[in-house]
Design a protein around this motif. Structure first.
Motif, mmCIF file in Angstrom:
data_model
loop_
_atom_site.group_PDB
_atom_site.id
_atom_site.type_symbol
_atom_site.label_atom_id
_atom_site.label_comp_id
_atom_site.label_asym_id
_atom_site.label_seq_id
_atom_site.Cartn_x
_atom_site.Cartn_y
_atom_site.Cartn_z
ATOM 1 N N ASN A 1 0.804 -1.222 0.000
ATOM 2 C CA ASN A 1 0.000 0.000 0.000
ATOM 3 C C ASN A 1 0.838 1.274 0.000
ATOM 4 O OD1 ASN A 1 -3.083 -0.350 0.250
ATOM 5 N ND2 ASN A 1 -2.281 -1.957 1.581
ATOM 6 N N ALA A 2 2.041 1.205 0.536
ATOM 7 C CA ALA A 2 2.854 2.423 0.679
ATOM 8 C C ALA A 2 3.685 2.740 -0.550
ATOM 9 C CB ALA A 2 3.781 2.289 1.894
ATOM 10 N N VAL A 3 4.081 1.720 -1.293
ATOM 11 C CA VAL A 3 5.030 1.908 -2.396
ATOM 12 C C VAL A 3 4.328 1.691 -3.723
ATOM 13 C CG1 VAL A 3 7.204 1.135 -3.397
ATOM 14 C CG2 VAL A 3 6.918 1.157 -0.910
ATOM 15 N N ASN A 4 4.282 2.726 -4.534
ATOM 16 C CA ASN A 4 3.571 2.644 -5.817
ATOM 17 C C ASN A 4 4.371 1.907 -6.881
ATOM 18 O OD1 ASN A 4 1.293 4.130 -4.979
ATOM 19 N ND2 ASN A 4 2.376 6.050 -5.282
ATOM 20 N N SER A 5 5.665 2.062 -6.841
ATOM 21 C CA SER A 5 6.512 1.525 -7.905
ATOM 22 C C SER A 5 6.769 0.026 -7.728
ATOM 23 C CB SER A 5 7.863 2.261 -7.921
ATOM 24 O OG SER A 5 8.777 1.606 -8.759
#
Length: 483
Positions: free
Chosen positions: A120-124
């Motif tokens: 959930n925190a890291v888009n990449s």
């Protein structure tokens, strides 16, 4: 009168305590400044006044009482914060306070569900591959950490807004970024209280605890069809954002190569019940994630992502020609540069890369449209401290190409959590009004023009605009028309 509590008169014990603090701090300061003078070093504007330090110490006991006895012995950075206050180094104190907050938030994340947090925190996806254990939390920047904490329920939305402000002050006022700005004692002790209440001593909400139990259940137990129907009743209790974030986390679990067959089978039975409650924009993102796996030649992950979409009859969300994946990557790269250190120098090449991609490819696909628009709004608003001039040319070029629907998304962006947080800062407020003036030329509907006028005439704090009932209704109506 007690300045920290205007409604209460000082009694004799207050005066004695204040005099004691003042006397001890004056003696300490005299020794430090005397040594600096002996060594021929500067003494002006090095330490904040003793009066400001006394204000902090007068309020410390009450604020520190909010930390439970179990946590206090491990709060090393709180001790350093107090030592820095006593020394008159408020910039360093703010730095230590932020270190304590980040350290505690990392502990909470690691005790919750580390993989769910990363999802959930890291888009990449490229960065996500390198994040597996608690040790990898140091690779997650502060902005991602508090945003991820908000998404999984470890931080409330109000807490997120306060922490984002403190993060901003830490970056631009504290010893982490030397300058001549002053920090008052009341502000410093208020920030300490915020960090304690919103992170250090914040109990988990019931919803967050239930999600934690749910994640543990799907990883450790075999869930039958009848069990799945019973468990799915829990989904009704989730709000829209919790639903979207949980779906994103489950997609991450399903597509990880180390997930067990039993866990995937559990998800196969549970996901359809959750998917019915996922909103349209969140669904679009799953197709984009599949496209990024394909674009990066992550064949095994792409196969699992396709399985996920087949389970929920969601193959229609796979983007045509995988253009969404390219734009999605370019937007993530730009946002990572914008939110990180030295963004003024790091943003321009990523801004130019996104501009080149859009110029080459033409229209932005539906699947990535909202993320693309909100990403450009975020970077155009700046970080609140200054404008990346070399990047702004690209931002304006891309924003000027927005169609009517994208223009309405810009106008409604005050409703986005990240944008709302930025609108606490004067520069960001000015840039938002600049955006509104640009969007006026792109819309013709009277209702939209009327909304722009109402926003521009609004006298309250812009970051609270989304909380006003009249604006909430108009946002809901316009989003239904757009989507």
């Amino acid at each position: 009168m007690d300045k920290s509590n205007p409604g209460r008169k000082m009694d004799s014990s207050d005066i004695i305590t204040q005099q004691s603090y003042s006397s001890q701090l004056n003696n300490f300061e005299a020794g430090v400044l005397g040594f600096l003078t002996e060594q021929g070093l500067p003494t002006d504007s090095v330490l904040v006044s003793v009066n400001e330090r006394v204000i902090v110490f007068k309020n410390l006991a009450d604020v520190l009482s909010k930390i439970n006895d179990e946590q206090k012995p491990r709060s090393v950075y709180i001790s350093k914060y107090i030592a820095a206050v006593a020394s008159g180094l408020f910039d360093a104190a703010l730095n230590y306070l932020w270190d304590e907050t980040i350290l505690e938030l990392r502990k909470r994340v690691s005790q919750y569900d580390i993989s769910y947090f990363y999802d959930n925190a890291v888009n990449s996806p490229e960065k996500r591959k390198s994040l597996n254990s608690e040790d990898d939390l140091v690779k997650v920047n502060d902005s991602e950490l508090i945003e991820g904490g908000r998404k999984i329920g470890l931080i409330s939305e109000i807490g997120y807004k306060h922490l984002d402000t403190i993060r901003y002050m830490r970056n631009w006022v504290s010893a982490a970024h030397p300058n001549q700005n002053e920090i008052t004692g009341l502000k410093l002790v208020s920030w300490l209280e915020t960090c304690i209440i919103e992170v250090i001593s914040l109990p988990l909400s019931n919803g967050t605890i239930e999600i934690q139990k749910f994640l543990k259940n799907i990883k450790e137990n075999n869930i039958s069809e009848s069990n799945a129907r019973q468990i799915a009743a829990f989904f009704i209790e989730l709000n829209q954002e919790q639903t979207n974030n949980l779906a994103s986390g489950l997609f991450g679990i399903y597509t990880r190569l180390d997930t067990t067959p039993q866990t995937r089978q559990n998800l196969h039975r549970l996901i359809p019940y959750l998917w019915d409650r996922v909103d349209e924009q969140a669904r679009q993102q799953f197709g984009t994630k599949y496209g990024r796996f394909v674009a990066n030649n992550d064949q095994l992950e792409a196969k699992l992502a396709l399985e996920f979409l087949e389970i929920v009859s969601g193959k229609s969300y796979i983007p045509e020609a995988l253009l969404s994946a390219e734009i999605d990557t370019a937007v993530d790269n730009l946002l990572n540069a914008h939110r990180g250190w030295d963004n003024f120098n790091n943003e321009p090449p990523f801004a130019k890369a996104l501009e080149t991609l859009i110029n080459d490819r033409g229209q932005v696909p539906l699947q990535i449209r909202e993320k693309y628009v909100l990403g450009l709004v975020e970077v155009f608003l700046t970080n609140g401290n200054g404008i990346s001039r070399n990047a702004e040319t690209s931002y304006k070029s891309l924003i000027e190409r927005f169609d009517t629907t994208q223009a309405v998304m810009v106008i409604l962006s005050f409703n986005n959590t990240m944008v709302a947080s930025k609108l606490q800062h004067n520069l960001c407020q000015n840039k938002y009004h600049e955006l509104l003036n640009m969007m006026k030329l792109k819309v013709s509907a009277p209702a939209v023009k009327e909304l722009i006028d109402e926003i521009q005439k609004y006298k309250g704090p812009l970051h609270r605009l989304r909380e006003q009932s009249d604006f909430k209704k108009k946002v809901d109506i316009m989003r239904k028309i757009i989507f």
